[in-house]
Design a protein around this motif. Structure first.
Motif, short mmCIF file in Angstrom:
data_model
loop_
_atom_site.label_atom_id
_atom_site.label_comp_id
_atom_site.label_asym_id
_atom_site.label_seq_id
_atom_site.Cartn_x
_atom_site.Cartn_y
_atom_site.Cartn_z
N PRO A 172 11.80 13.08 -2.94
CA PRO A 172 11.32 14.15 -3.83
C PRO A 172 11.15 15.43 -3.03
CG PRO A 172 9.55 12.61 -3.29
CD PRO A 172 10.81 12.03 -2.72
N LYS B 121 0.81 -1.22 0.00
CA LYS B 121 0.00 0.00 0.00
C LYS B 121 0.84 1.27 0.00
CE LYS B 121 -2.16 -2.45 2.97
NZ LYS B 121 -2.70 -2.84 4.26
N VAL B 122 2.13 1.08 0.20
CA VAL B 122 2.99 2.26 0.24
C VAL B 122 2.99 2.95 -1.11
CG1 VAL B 122 5.33 3.07 0.52
CG2 VAL B 122 4.45 1.29 2.01
N GLY B 123 2.56 4.17 -1.10
CA GLY B 123 2.46 4.89 -2.36
C GLY B 123 3.74 5.60 -2.70
N ARG C 109 -2.09 16.55 0.35
CA ARG C 109 -1.20 16.07 1.42
C ARG C 109 -1.89 16.18 2.78
NH1 ARG C 109 4.72 15.71 1.91
NH2 ARG C 109 4.92 14.37 3.73
N ARG D 171 6.64 8.13 -2.68
CA ARG D 171 7.27 8.76 -1.54
C ARG D 171 6.96 10.24 -1.51
NH1 ARG D 171 13.65 8.24 -0.21
NH2 ARG D 171 13.58 9.12 1.87
N GLN D 172 6.52 10.70 -0.35
CA GLN D 172 6.14 12.11 -0.23
C GLN D 172 7.35 12.97 0.12
OE1 GLN D 172 3.35 13.26 -1.02
NE2 GLN D 172 1.59 12.22 -0.08
N PRO D 173 7.39 14.17 -0.44
CA PRO D 173 8.49 15.06 -0.07
C PRO D 173 8.46 15.35 1.42
CG PRO D 173 7.26 15.92 -1.95
CD PRO D 173 6.47 14.77 -1.40
N GLU D 174 9.65 15.43 1.99
CA GLU D 174 9.72 15.79 3.40
C GLU D 174 9.96 17.28 3.49
OE1 GLU D 174 12.21 13.42 6.06
OE2 GLU D 174 11.81 11.72 4.74
N VAL D 175 9.23 17.91 4.39
CA VAL D 175 9.39 19.33 4.60
C VAL D 175 9.75 19.55 6.06
CG1 VAL D 175 8.22 21.56 4.64
CG2 VAL D 175 7.77 19.95 2.78
N SER D 176 10.80 20.29 6.29
CA SER D 176 11.14 20.57 7.68
C SER D 176 10.74 22.00 8.01
CB SER D 176 12.63 20.38 7.91
OG SER D 176 13.34 21.45 7.33
#
Lengths: 221, 302, 221
Positions: C91, B187-189, C134, B191-196
């Protein structure tokens, strides 16, 4: 997807366990440290890993520390069951392959010429190819002698696949090593006659057990 | 592996087939080898007698030959079988026995015997040197034993042979145990960008700089918690029409500090100032109602 | 190697667990049945597997039944941690997305017009859709002005994902703004505005198309 927040040591252990179970390669401590935002010191990590190792005690799978890191593997006692799921048994290596491997492991880096000198026979290219194909040996350089022959050494994968953390964990060479060290070392320097007393040679004159090991290994192959 | 062994036995490398690749010596050749004269010949010269200690029945020859990895292996076998002290090898009988085997192998497969012939030559040389007076070394004064190099090689080979057996006895991945690798969830879609928070801060700063240059005025940074509560209050009002003023304050949650109440109050005032909410009170001391301005005019909640 | 004898259901479960953890493919019931000499009926197998599944409840790895058989797999919630072990770069959002997010975070509630005013360019609907998708922003109301534009604010999930307890924990900027004020002017010339037309079109920038601001954020993070 819900977001997972880690609170208790248990939560961290679950992430660690999932990562180690899913990793296709052993994970080093440096890699494991990437898992969490928090920076734990090495002792905390050690506790976490030891704790996880203990959790798996007495099961069919164990957490082991290898040359290149931590990894889960099945216990050898379970192999007899797991083999039933395989269509073909993994091949046992011939004596030529295992002796070549032993020479490279214990005397590395060595050239093909060195291997032939010790074994007293020519080395088939296929023997080296088999070991290279398994990822157990590779070329680490060339000797500065005519023909610049390749120097072979064992790899991390060799250590990992045999459950060793370093070359120092190789089984020690047999007792004849001690006898040779004590008495034959001068031979290498000045080539004097080896001592010929019967009592000293008695230790190695006993029928060695190694031929049995091979006989059974070969028979099952 | 299969290929390795086949090729290894293929001939020009001079490798004897391993014991685990039962490459039978040709039956016809064996037949001619078996009834060989009881007295073995050495390069055509008949040997006067077989040394008793080293005697191996000729019919066992075929089996034994296949098991040897090379001349050193064969020599070690002969030495160990006869329980000879490796440091004091009787060269004459050993050489004779060895040559007997080599002769049989020559008859079986000439090509494979190259390494063995080399060893035969070495043994014969040592044997003949044993008969001569030994040269005395000037430095040590000890006579040099012609067997020294052979003994060194035999012992080194024996160590390696033993080491190989021990390596083979170690649990081996794929043979004695398996690596564990579980799958990653299906189910892992993507990869979402990580934002800090740090990313956000940098972007905001660069925006402020640009805005300042463009607009020649500074965008005032407002009290964040007031802005946050403006959002919270708008959410509470959403779709509910008129809501009792007091309901907009959390009196028993994590936000129920005095400071939080003040911030909530300021947020409501700010929302009113920006005309995002409407505050109504029918008379003094009557309940105060708050309504999001865009909300559909619901019936007044009593 | 010691020989393993199976007595209790626990023993069978351990073998089953080891086999499923080590299997390179999902194992069908027919394959699993090869593990043991004993022939259990399907119901017993079902009980064994359900039991094993329960043992793994609440952990980072779960036992699942697929069309082709049973296998262990990681839970999706753990992926965010497992991703950190990967070497590939994650990404990144385009500059347009990041600026829009920053404006909403620091100035909420804001309308699209507010965002455009601060950024000086039109905001592509894709940018807002990306952030809504998101789950980081949503509409909290409408401003009572012509067209009744939607008011955007950040969500609880945004705070969770960034590890903040409240918006008040967003880094204060006053101090840094002063420093930048003092130094910004020469920098301003060196950093011309990025080509915004292209920027707006794609919500998620491809790795090579990263802006300076992101490169520095990346390097320091």
């Amino acid at each position: 997807m819900t977001n997972l927040t880690l609170y208790r040591p248990e939560d961290y252990k679950k992430v660690l366990e999932a990562a180690l179970l899913a990793a296709p390669e052993p994970l080093s401590l440096a890699e494991l440290k990437k898992l969490f935002d928090e920076e734990f010191d090495d002792e905390t990590w050690r506790t976490l890993l030891d704790d996880l190792k203990r959790d798996w005690a007495g099961r069919g799978v164990e957490l082991v520390q290898l040359a290149s890191g931590w990894r889960f593997q099945t216990r050898p006692e379970y192999q007899v069951f797991l083999d039933r799921l395989k269509n073909e048994k993994p091949p046992r290596y011939s004596r030529a392959v295992m002796e070549t491997l032993a020479i490279i492991a214990y005397r590395q880096p060595v050239t093909r010429g060195d291997i032939e000198e010790i074994r007293g026979v020519a080395v088939s290219p296929n023997v080296l190819k088999t070991l290279e194909g398994r990822g157990w040996i590779d070329t680490v350089g060339h000797r500065d002698s005519p023909g610049r022959p390749a120097l072979y050494a064992t790899t991390r994968k060799f250590l990992d696949d045999l459950g060793l953390r370093s070359l120092a964990e190789l089984p020690p060479l047999a007792e004849i090593e001690r006898i040779i060290d004590a008495q034959a070392r001068p031979t290498q320097e000045a080539h004097p006659a080896p001592p010929l007393q019967a009592d000293e040679s008695a230790a190695i004159a006993q029928p060695p057990a190694q031929s049995d090991a091979f006989a059974s290994a070969d028979a099952s192959g | 592996m299969e290929e390795t062994q086949k090729a290894g036995a293929g001939g020009n490398e001079g490798v004897l087939p391993g014991a685990d690749s039962p490459r039978k010596v040709g039956a016809g050749k064996t037949a001619s080898a078996s009834p060989a004269p009881h007295v073995p010949k050495l390069y055509g010269e008949p040997l006067p007698e077989l040394p008793r200690d080293l005697y191996i029945p000729p019919d066992a020859l075929e089996v034994i030959l296949e098991a040897f990895e090379g001349p050193l292996d064969l020599l070690l076998y002969l030495i160990r079988k006869a329980n000879i002290n490796i440091l004091d090898i009787p060269m004459a009988p050993l050489t004779a026995q060895y040559l007997d085997y080599v002769e049989a192998m020559r008859r079986s497969n000439l090509e494979l015997a190259a390494d063995y012939l080399l060893m035969a030559a070495m043994l014969l040389e040592i044997k003949s040197r044993m008969l001569l007076p030994r040269p005395t070394k000037t430095d040590s004064g000890e006579p040099e034993d012609p067997r020294a190099e052979l003994v060194r090689r035999l012992m080194e080979y024996e160590r390696i042979k033993l080491a190989a057996a021990r390596l083979d006895a170690l649990p081996q991945a794929g043979r004695d145990f398996e690596w564990v690798t579980v799958w990653l969830a299906d189910k892992v879609g993507q990869r979402q960008p990580e934002v800090s928070v740090h990313d956000l801060q940098l972007v905001w700063l660069s925006l402020m700089q640009k805005a300042r240059v463009r607009q020649h005025h500074r965008i005032r940074r407002e009290e964040l918690s007031v802005r946050e509560h403006m959002g919270i209050i708008l959410r509470k009002l959403q779709g509910r029409g008129y809501v009792v003023f007091e309901e907009l304050f959390e009196l028993d949650g994590v936000h129920s500090s005095v400071a939080a109440l003040v911030v909530s109050f300021l947020a409501i005032l700010e929302l009113a100032r920006e005309r995002l909410v409407e505050i109504v009170q029918s008379e003094a001391l009557a309940p105060i109602y708050v309504k999001s301005v865009h909300d559909e005019p619901h019936a007044l909640q009593a």
